[in-house]
Design a protein around this motif. Structure first.
Motif, PDB file in Angstrom:
ATOM      1  N   GLU A  87      62.504 110.118  38.897  1.00  0.00           N
ATOM      2  CA  GLU A  87      61.062 110.374  38.883  1.00  0.00           C
ATOM      3  C   GLU A  87      60.353 109.439  37.911  1.00  0.00           C
ATOM      4  N   ALA A  88      60.976 109.197  36.758  1.00  0.00           N
ATOM      5  CA  ALA A  88      60.369 108.296  35.776  1.00  0.00           C
ATOM      6  C   ALA A  88      60.270 106.876  36.334  1.00  0.00           C
ATOM      7  N   ILE A  89      61.345 106.401  36.965  1.00  0.00           N
ATOM      8  CA  ILE A  89      61.324 105.045  37.526  1.00  0.00           C
ATOM      9  C   ILE A  89      60.286 104.946  38.637  1.00  0.00           C
ATOM     10  N   ARG A  90      60.179 105.990  39.464  1.00  0.00           N
ATOM     11  CA  ARG A  90      59.145 105.991  40.512  1.00  0.00           C
ATOM     12  C   ARG A  90      57.749 105.884  39.902  1.00  0.00           C
ATOM     13  N   SER A  91      57.534 106.611  38.822  1.00  0.00           N
ATOM     14  CA  SER A  91      56.208 106.592  38.193  1.00  0.00           C
ATOM     15  C   SER A  91      55.879 105.212  37.629  1.00  0.00           C
ATOM     16  N   PHE A  92      56.892 104.484  37.158  1.00  0.00           N
ATOM     17  CA  PHE A  92      56.674 103.137  36.639  1.00  0.00           C
ATOM     18  C   PHE A  92      56.493 102.110  37.762  1.00  0.00           C
ATOM     19  N   SER A  93      56.951 102.447  38.967  1.00  0.00           N
ATOM     20  CA  SER A  93      56.977 101.460  40.054  1.00  0.00           C
ATOM     21  C   SER A  93      55.773 101.556  40.990  1.00  0.00           C
TER      22      SER A  93
END
Length: 267
Positions: free
Chosen positions: A88-94
């Motif tokens: 979820e964190a990586i999705r939010s950064f992407s």
């Protein structure tokens, strides 16, 4: 480095970071972003809550900013909860990048994960057992992996996942970047790092043993019948903000939540 623009990240990544309210990098991010952006292998000693996900997630997104349907990045986490959190964190950064992040973990049905992998994934975040299951089934191809992250390696060791982790490392291409994060460095983890990492940079963001010494702990002895009353007094007497409460059983969990709600504390 005191601000994220100094790392020369893609404008879409910087916009996502700013939107999420990140103003300046944490110590682990400031130390690890430069070598990871350079493509170096790295060993990072950092405790939970230090900002590790952004420390490896932002360089991964910078490297894969043009996307792709083959798996280019793999993140291994010890538990399904951490795998979901990291994904979820990586999705939010992407946001704004053509990158698809797929999460695979045990205790969940295969069909949705199989469909997600078939539709193309740039980054896979998973737990060791389920990653190996997909490798054995032929539904996960690691031949194009450019960057591999082993998160909370000492926790992997504690849970008995070291052999599966080595199996996954052996399945990676010869040319790849590896980042290993661990709060402590027991001998088996050191052996894995020497075997699989290539001249790694070692980052330790704190000089202590990186345990939970930063957390104040205390306890109160209480009879069972008084526990809820004492908990209420603690929560009402001193503002704590968000609070996480653990109970021993599912029934106890429900009873505590109901008791707090009835006394005006949303739980």
């Amino acid at each position: 480095m005191t601000t994220f623009p100094e790392f020369d990240l893609d404008p879409a990544i910087l916009a996502a970071v700013e939107k999420l309210g990140f103003e300046s990098p944490t110590p682990v991010q400031a130390e690890t972003l430069p070598p990871l952006l350079e493509g170096r292998d790295m060993i990072g000693q950092a405790r939970t809550g230090s900002g590790k996900t952004a420390a490896f997630g932002l360089p991964m997104l910078q490297r894969f900013k043009d996307g792709g349907s083959n798996v280019r990045g793999l993140v291994l986490a010890p538990t399904r909860e951490l795998a979901i959190q990291v994904a979820e964190a990586i999705r939010s950064f992407s946001k704004g990048l053509p990158i698809r992040v797929v999460t695979i973990y045990g205790g969940a049905p295969y069909p949705p994960q199989l469909k997600a992998l078939r539709n193309g994934a740039t980054i896979v975040v998973g737990t060791p057992g389920r990653v190996i299951d997909h490798l054995d089934r032929g539904t996960l191809d690691l031949n194009n992996v450019e960057m591999f992250v082993l998160d909370e390696a000492d926790e992997m060791l504690r849970m008995g996942f070291l052999e599966p982790v080595e199996h996954i490392l052996e399945a990676l291409p010869e040319e790849r970047q590896i980042a290993l994060f661990s709060a402590t460095m027991p001998a088996p983890i050191q052996r894995v790092s020497k075997k699989f990492l290539n001249k790694p940079v070692t980052i330790q963001v704190e000089s202590s043993e990186l345990s939970v010494s930063h957390i104040e702990q205390f306890w109160i002895r209480a009879p069972q019948r008084r526990k809820l009353d004492i908990l209420l007094r603690i929560l009402q007497g001193d503002p704590h903000g968000a609070t996480l409460i653990f109970t021993r059983t599912r029934r106890g969990c429900g009873e505590v939540a109901d008791g707090l709600t009835k006394n005006g504390i949303p739980a």
